[in-house]
Design an enzyme around this catalytic site. Structure first.
Site, PDB file in Angstrom:
ATOM      1  N   TYR A 144      44.882 -12.353 -27.924  1.00  0.00           N
ATOM      2  CA  TYR A 144      43.433 -13.488 -28.174  1.00  0.00           C
ATOM      3  C   TYR A 144      43.766 -14.667 -27.434  1.00  0.00           C
ATOM      4  CZ  TYR A 144      40.827 -15.890 -31.802  1.00  0.00           C
ATOM      5  OH  TYR A 144      40.104 -16.376 -32.667  1.00  0.00           O
ATOM      6  N   ASP A 239      48.646 -19.452 -22.756  1.00  0.00           N
ATOM      7  CA  ASP A 239      48.924 -19.539 -24.022  1.00  0.00           C
ATOM      8  C   ASP A 239      49.363 -19.526 -24.942  1.00  0.00           C
ATOM      9  OD1 ASP A 239      47.025 -20.496 -26.752  1.00  0.00           O
ATOM     10  OD2 ASP A 239      45.749 -18.205 -25.731  1.00  0.00           O
ATOM     11  N   LYS A 267      47.779 -25.213 -33.289  1.00  0.00           N
ATOM     12  CA  LYS A 267      49.220 -25.323 -33.892  1.00  0.00           C
ATOM     13  C   LYS A 267      49.991 -26.433 -34.343  1.00  0.00           C
ATOM     14  CE  LYS A 267      47.428 -20.327 -34.657  1.00  0.00           C
ATOM     15  NZ  LYS A 267      46.866 -19.711 -33.353  1.00  0.00           N
TER      16      LYS A 267
HETATM   17  C1  LIG Z   1      45.282 -18.974 -32.702  1.00  0.00           C
HETATM   18  C2  LIG Z   1      45.266 -19.116 -31.277  1.00  0.00           C
HETATM   19  C3  LIG Z   1      44.260 -19.531 -30.849  1.00  0.00           C
HETATM   20  C4  LIG Z   1      43.039 -19.814 -31.649  1.00  0.00           C
HETATM   21  O1  LIG Z   1      43.454 -21.423 -31.767  1.00  0.00           O
HETATM   22  P1  LIG Z   1      42.455 -21.913 -33.104  1.00  0.00           P
HETATM   23  O2  LIG Z   1      42.825 -23.105 -33.168  1.00  0.00           O
HETATM   24  O3  LIG Z   1      42.319 -20.804 -33.984  1.00  0.00           O
HETATM   25  O4  LIG Z   1      41.082 -21.847 -32.532  1.00  0.00           O
HETATM   26  C5  LIG Z   1      44.876 -19.248 -29.396  1.00  0.00           C
HETATM   27  N1  LIG Z   1      45.583 -18.526 -28.916  1.00  0.00           N
HETATM   28  C6  LIG Z   1      46.610 -17.825 -29.656  1.00  0.00           C
HETATM   29  C7  LIG Z   1      47.405 -17.419 -28.106  1.00  0.00           C
HETATM   30  C8  LIG Z   1      46.898 -18.635 -30.310  1.00  0.00           C
HETATM   31  O5  LIG Z   1      47.851 -17.867 -31.825  1.00  0.00           O
END
Ligand SMILES: *Cc1c(COP(=O)(O)O)cnc(C)c1O
Length: 427
Positions: A144, A239, A267
Site C-alpha cells: 500500500y 516506501d 507516521k
Molecule cells: C500508511 C502508509 C501510507 C499512507 O500514508 P497516509 O499518511 O495514510 O497517507 C503509505 N505507505 C505505507 C507503507 C503506509 O503504511
C-alpha cells in the site's frame, strides 16, 4: 463491557460521515461489530467514551512508537501552537527536521516534507518519472502506498480489507503504466524488465510489507531489487512510511543494509500529527520545484506544530536503547503467541520483525499476498473480538500489522499472551 456511548456516537456518525469513519479500516467492517470511540490515550493504553480500557497494539497505525501522549511531544506541540499554528513562511523547525532525517536515514541526502504518506508516495513516483524520463513503475500486490490513483492497484490496507483492490473512479488510463508483481519473486521482476526495456522508471516497495498483514523479504531479495534497478537505469523507491524509524532508527534500509534512491516517510516522523516526507539522493531531489521541473507543493507542508511534534518523537529515538527494547518486546510477544497457538492446537503463522507483527490463521508460512489470502479471516475476526473483550486492542483486520511501543512493558506483553492462550483455546 459498556458500549452505550460508542454505539450512540457511531449511529450519529453514520448520518454525517460516509460509513461513520474518516478512514475505512476504522469501521470494523473486516471483523464485524462496531468501532469504539476513543476518549483519551496514554502510554500503551486507550480509554473509550464508555470508560473501557484497552492495551493498544495499533498505536495509531504506527506513529505512537513512544506510546500515546508522551510528555515531551505534548510539550512541544503546546509550545509550537502558542507561537502560531502555521506561517506558510520558512521556519527553523523545518531545517531541524530535515537535518535529523538526513542524519539518520542512510539513503536520504535531501528531503521535502508533505502532509501525509500518500502525498510522499505520489510525489516520489512523479519525481522518479521526471528523473528517468520513463513512465512505467513496478509495484507489488499487497503493498500500500497511499490512495493516489496510479498506486491504487492491488493495494493493501483498507483497499484489500474490503476485497476491492481496484477503486472505482480510477480511469484505466491512469494505471496503465503501473505493473503489479508478486513480492519475493525475482523471476517476475526479471521478466518485467526484459519485456519493458528502458521503460521502467522505478520499483516502489515496502521493504517489509505491512499493509497485507506482515511478511518479510526473503534473504537477498532487497539486494536483488537494488541491483536490478541500478542495472536497468531505474530508481528504487523504499516506501518506509510504516517502517521508517520503526525497524531501526534508519528504517528498513538500515536494518537490511540496502540503500534506495528515494525514500518515503510518514507516521512516526509526525509524532501523531499529519506528516509525510520524501527524500533521497540530492541529484534526484534537486529536480523538485523550485529548483527543477517536477512540481510538488503544500500549503501546510512543514507545518510548525507538526514539525515540533515529529522532532520531539525523533529526538526520543536518539537513545540507542530504544530499539533494543522494541526488539526484546517483539521477540517476547512472538515467542509467547507461537507458544499459545501451539498449546491451543491452532495453526497460526506469527510473523514479526522488530516491533511489528501479524498473526495469520493458516497452515503455511506467509511470504507474499497470495499466501496471506489463504488465512482464515473468520477465525481472525473471532480472535480479534475475543482479545478486544478482554481489553486487548489489535488492528481490526487480518491485513494490518500490529505495533509495539516503548510504553509496552514486559508485564503488558505477558498479559497479552495470557489472554491469547484463553482466546485461542476457545476458537
Ligand atoms: C500508511 C502508509 C501510507 C499512507 O500514508 P497516509 O499518511 O495514510 O497517507 C503509505 N505507505 C505505507 C507503507 C503506509 O503504511
Amino acid at each position: 463491557m459498556k458500549q452505550a456511548l460508542s454505539k450512540k456516537l457511531f449511529a450519529e456518525a453514520l448520518k454525517f460521515i460516509p460509513g461513520g469513519v474518516n478512514s475505512p479500516v476504522r469501521a470494523f467492517r473486516a471483523v464485524g461489530g462496531q468501532p469504539f470511540f476513543a476518549r483519551r490515550a496514554k502510554g500503551a493504553r486507550v480509554w473509550d467514551v464508555d470508560g473501557n480500557e484497552y492495551l493498544d497494539y495499533v498505536c495509531t497505525w504506527g506513529p505512537a512508537i513512544l506510546g500515546h501522549a508522551h510528555p515531551k511531544i505534548v510539550a512541544a506541540i503546546k509550545a509550537a501552537a502558542a507561537r502560531g499554528a502555521s506561517f506558510g513562511i520558512p521556519n527553523a523547525l523545518e531545517v531541524t527536521m530535515a537535518r535529523r532525517i538526513r542524519q539518520w536515514v542512510p539513503g536520504i541526502q535531501k528531503v521535502r516534507m508533505t502532509n501525509s504518506g500518500t502525498e510522499a508516495c505520489m510525489s516520489a513516483i512523479r519525481l522518479a518519472r521526471g528523473f528517468t524520463n520513463r513512465d512505467k513503475i513496478i509495484k507489488f500486490d499487497g503493498c500500500y502506498h497511499g490512495h493516489a490513483d496510479s498506486l491504487l492497484v492491488k493495494a493493501g490496507s483498507g483497499a484489500l480489507t474490503f476485497g476491492s483492490p481496484d477503486s472505482a473512479g480510477v480511469p484505466a488510463a491512469f494505471t496503465q503504466h503501473t505493473l503489479v508483481l508478486p513480492f519475493n519473486d525475482a523471476d517476475a521482476i526479471e521478466a518485467a524488465f526484459a519485456a519493458n526495456k528502458n521503460q521502467i522508471a522505478a520499483i516502489i516497495v515496502e521493504p517489509v510489507p505491512g499493509n497485507a498483514g506482515l511478511y518479510l523479504p526473503q534473504p537477498g531479495y532487497l539486494e536483488f531489487l537494488r541491483d536490478i534497478t541500478a542495472a536497468n537505469g531505474a530508481l528504487l523507491i523504499f516506501d518506509e512510511v510504516m517502517t521508517g524509524f520503526r525497524l531501526a532508527r534508519g528504517g528498513a534500509q538500515e536494518r537490511f543494509n540496502v540503500l534506495p534512491d528515494l525514500t518515503c516517510l510518514g507516521k512516526i516522523i509526525g509524532g501523531g500529527l499529519p506528516v509525510g516526507a520524501l527524500g533521497g539522493r540530492a541529484e534526484i531531489m534537486d529536480l523538485l520545484a523550485p529548483l527543477g521541473p517536477v512540481y510538488q507543493a503544500g500549503t501546510l507542508s512543514g507545518n510548525p506544530i507538526a514539525m515540533a511534534s515529529g522532532i520531539a518523537n525523533l529526538d526520543a529515538l536518539a537513545d540507542g536503547n530504544v530499539y533494543q527494547k522494541l526488539e526484546d518486546r517483539g521477540r517476547q510477544l512472538a515467542a509467547g503467541m507461537r507458544e499459545a497457538a501451539k498449546a491451543a492446537k491452532i495453526s497460526v503463522q506469527f510473523n514479526s520483525c522488530g516491533s511489528m507483527f501479524c498473526a495469520y490463521f493458516c497452515h503455511q508460512p506467509v511470504h507474499n499476498l497470495a499466501d496471506a489470502m489463504k488465512s482464515d479471516r473468520d477465525r481472525f475476526a473471532k480472535f480479534f473480538h475475543g482479545m478486544l473483550a478482554q481489553g486487548i486492542y489489535l488492528a481490526p483486520s487480518q491485513f494490518e500489522a500490529g505495533f509495539i511501543s516503548t510504553a509496552h512493558t514486559p508485564a503488558d506483553i505477558e498479559k497479552t499472551i495470557r489472554v491469547a492462550h484463553k482466546v485461542l483455546r476457545r476458537l
